[in-house]
Design a protein around this motif. Structure first.
Motif, PDB file in Angstrom:
ATOM      1  N   GLU A 194      88.313  89.745  16.024  1.00 21.52           N
ATOM      2  CA  GLU A 194      88.831  88.593  17.229  1.00 21.52           C
ATOM      3  C   GLU A 194      87.988  87.396  16.587  1.00 21.52           C
ATOM      4  OE1 GLU A 194      90.426  88.002  20.982  1.00 21.52           O
ATOM      5  OE2 GLU A 194      89.673  90.096  20.065  1.00 21.52           O
ATOM      6  N   ARG A 195      88.665  86.338  16.139  1.00 19.79           N
ATOM      7  CA  ARG A 195      87.650  85.103  16.720  1.00 19.79           C
ATOM      8  C   ARG A 195      87.335  84.276  14.937  1.00 19.79           C
ATOM      9  NH1 ARG A 195      86.878  86.336  21.858  1.00 19.79           N
ATOM     10  NH2 ARG A 195      84.389  87.136  20.995  1.00 19.79           N
ATOM     11  N   ARG A 196      87.110  85.962  14.092  1.00 24.99           N
ATOM     12  CA  ARG A 196      86.350  85.549  12.823  1.00 24.99           C
ATOM     13  C   ARG A 196      87.659  85.857  11.857  1.00 24.99           C
ATOM     14  NH1 ARG A 196      83.687  89.397   9.207  1.00 24.99           N
ATOM     15  NH2 ARG A 196      82.798  88.232   7.456  1.00 24.99           N
ATOM     16  N   LYS A 198      90.788  85.565   9.879  1.00 24.77           N
ATOM     17  CA  LYS A 198      90.977  83.754   9.735  1.00 24.77           C
ATOM     18  C   LYS A 198      92.683  84.591   9.749  1.00 24.77           C
ATOM     19  CE  LYS A 198      87.511  81.340  11.702  1.00 24.77           C
ATOM     20  NZ  LYS A 198      88.151  80.958  12.867  1.00 24.77           N
ATOM     21  N   GLY A 226      94.828  86.750  17.975  1.00 19.45           N
ATOM     22  CA  GLY A 226      94.290  85.195  17.271  1.00 19.45           C
ATOM     23  C   GLY A 226      94.390  84.711  15.391  1.00 19.45           C
TER      24      GLY A 226
END
Length: 459
Positions: A194-196, A198, A226
Motif C-alpha cells: 500500500e502507498r508504494r 503503483k 490504492g
C-alpha cells in the motif's frame, strides 16, 4: 491555465470554419460530448456488453469532399489564419477539440479518429494510438511510476513486457517488479504494498499459456490498496472488455487481431480522460515527450478494419474451439479456454461479451522442443495448415514454439514459473479456407508425424 490543458483534444471532432480562429467552446479533450450525430466514446448503458454496438454508435467520419471514407491528414505540421492563433494554441486556449492542430507528434486528426474507435471498442473515456504495443505499455508504466516505484505483475507475460519490467525499468528508472501467479489472489494481495505499489499489470488471457485473469476480483484487490490496474487485452479484443470489468487502463498491440493483416505495427492506451491528458502534457507527459507517434496513413488503414473486427473475431474463435475440441479427441494435449476442462473456462464464460467466443488462440503441448518443431514443420511444409511465424490475429494460422521465440527473454526458471514448457506450440487460428479443408490438413500433418516416429523407432 493547467499544463495538462495545453494539449487537450476532443471526442467531438467539430470542424471549424475557414475564418474561425476565434472559435469558443469546451476544450476538454477526452470527455465525450453530444452533437448532431452520435459521438460518444463511451457507449450508452444498453450497449455496454456489446463492443460492436458501441462502435456503431460513433459518428461516421466522411472525407473532405463527401467521400464515404474519411480523408487522411498526412501533414506533419499545420497552418493557421492569423499569427495570434499560434500563441493561443501553445497556451492551450485553442486545441484539437476545436480542430486546431500544431504538429502531428502532438495530435493528428486521422489518428484521433482511430483513438475514438478504440475507446468505443474498450468502453473507456479515451484512447491514444501509438506506434507499437510496447510503446503503449512502456509509456503507461513510465507515466504511472516514478523512480523507486513498485509494480506487481503476472509471472506469465509476453516476453518483451517481461524484459521491460525485469531489466529495463529497474536499470533506467529504479522501478522494480514483483512477479506473482495471477490466479493466486492471496499472493497478489500480499505482493501489493500500500502507498508504494503503483500498478498491478497482467494480461486478460496470458501469453502464451492462455491463463485467464479474474479481472473483477483482481481490480478490487488492487483498488482496495490504492493501486492502478493495467490490463493487456491484445489476445481478446471484443471477447473481453477489461475496463467494464474494473480495470483502470487497457493496452493493446493493435498489430494483432485489431489489424488482422500482419502488415502494420501499432498500439493503443485506453483509459480515463484524466490519465490520457496527463500523458499528453507538454512538460511531463510520457506520450508527448517520448514521441511514440502513429503514422496517419497507418491510422487510416486501421480505422477501416475495426468495423469488421467483430466478424473476424467470431470466426477466429469459432474455429479455435472446433479445432481444440477435435485435437482433444485425438489425444493431443491442447490448452484452450473454451474447453470445459480448462481451469478458468467458467470464469471466462462469466466475464466474456456474449457471442464472441473464447479467443482465437490455442496451445498444443508437445512436451519437447524437438517434437514441437517437427509438428510445425509438417503443419507448414507437408500440409499447409499454417505458417511458422510469431505474432497473431492473422487470417492464416500462425504458430511458434513459445519457449524459444516470443518468450525467449525469460530464463529457464522464469519459464517454469510461468508454466511454459519447452514443447508448447502457440497457434493463432486463422479463417482462410473451409474449416473441414484446414482440419484435413492438420490430420495429414499428424499422420506424417506418426510415420516419422515409426521410421525413427525402427532405426
Amino acid at each position: 491555465m493547467a499544463e495538462t490543458r495545453s494539449c487537450e483534444f476532443g471526442i467531438s471532432g467539430m470542424k471549424r470554419a475557414a475564418a474561425a480562429d476565434s472559435f469558443e467552446g469546451d476544450d476538454e479533450i477526452f470527455v465525450a460530448k453530444k452533437s448532431m450525430l452520435p459521438t460518444l466514446a463511451v457507449a450508452p448503458a444498453a450497449w455496454e456488453n456489446d463492443p460492436a454496438a458501441s462502435l456503431a454508435s460513433l459518428r461516421h467520419e466522411f472525407g473532405e469532399h463527401g467521400g464515404i471514407n474519411m480523408s487522411i491528414e498526412a501533414s506533419a505540421t499545420f497552418t493557421v489564419m492569423e499569427p495570434e492563433t499560434m500563441r493561443r494554441m501553445f497556451t492551450g486556449e485553442l486545441g484539437p477539440d476545436r480542430d486546431f492542430f500544431i504538429y502531428s507528434r502532438h495530435f493528428n486528426p486521422t489518428v484521433l479518429n482511430l483513438g475514438r474507435q478504440v475507446a468505443a471498442l474498450e468502453g473507456t473515456e479515451a484512447a491514444y494510438c501509438t506506434a507499437s504495443g510496447m510503446a503503449a505499455i512502456s509509456s503507461v508504466m513510465l507515466q504511472l511510476c516514478s523512480s523507486g516505484g513498485h509494480v506487481v505483475a503476472s509471472a506469465t507475460l509476453y516476453g518483451g513486457t517481461h524484459a521491460l519490467l525485469t531489466h529495463f525499468l529497474p536499470r533506467t528508472c529504479n522501478i522494480t517488479t514483483t512477479f506473482v501467479d495471477i490466479t493466486d489472489h492471496e499472493a497478489v494481495k500480499n505482493a501489493i504494498v500500500e502507498r508504494r505499489t503503483k500498478v498491478l499489470f497482467f494480461e486478460s488471457i496470458s501469453n502464451p499459456t492462455l491463463t485467464v485473469a479474474d479481472i473483477p476480483e483482481l481490480s478490487k484487490l488492487a483498488h482496495d490498496k490504492g493501486t492502478m490496474v493495467v490490463v493487456d487485452n491484445t489476445f481478446s479484443p471484443m471477447v473481453l472488455s477489461p475496463a467494464r470489468l474494473g480495470a483502470d487502463v487497457v493496452v493493446h498491440s493493435i498489430s494483432k487481431f485489431i489489424s488482422g493483416g500482419a502488415d502494420v505495427i501499432a498500439g493503443a492506451v485506453c483509459g480515463p480522460a484524466s490519465l490520457l491528458n496527463s500523458m499528453m502534457d507538454l512538460h511531463q507527459g510520457a506520450l508527448m515527450l517520448l514521441g511514440p507517434t502513429m503514422n496517419a496513413k497507418v491510422a487510416f488503414e486501421l480505422s477501416e478494419r475495426i468495423p469488421h473486427l467483430g466478424l473476424r473475431m467470431k470466426e477466429h474463435c469459432r474455429r479455435a474451439l472446433e479445432y481444440a475440441t477435435r485435437m482433444k479427441k485425438l489425444g493431443i494435449r491442447v490448452v484452450y479456454p473454451g474447453l470445459e476442462d480448462h481451469p478458468q473456462h467458467h470464469l471466462l464464460k462469466s466475464m466474456a461479451n456474449k457471442g464472441y467466443g473464447f479467443g482465437g488462440l490455442l496451445c498444443v503441448d508437445m512436451e519437447s522442443e524437438e517434437k514441437a518443431n517437427r509438428l510445425m514443420h509438417h503443419l507448414q511444409n507437408s500440409s499447409q495448415f499454417g505458417l511458422i511465424a510469431v505474432s497473431l490475429g492473422y487470417y492464416e494460422t500462425l504458430m511458434s514454439c513459445s519457449g524459444s521465440s516470443t518468450s525467449s527473454e525469460l530464463n529457464s526458471e522464469e519459464k517454469a514459473l510461468a508454466g511454459i514448457s519447452p514443447g508448447l506450440v502457440r497457434m493463432s487460428i486463422g479463417y482462410t479456407g473451409t474449416l473441414e479443408q484446414k482440419w484435413s490438413q492438420f490430420e495429414r500433418a499428424i499422420s506424417r508425424m506418426e510415420v516419422d516416429s515409426t521410421l525413427f523407432n525402427k532405426n
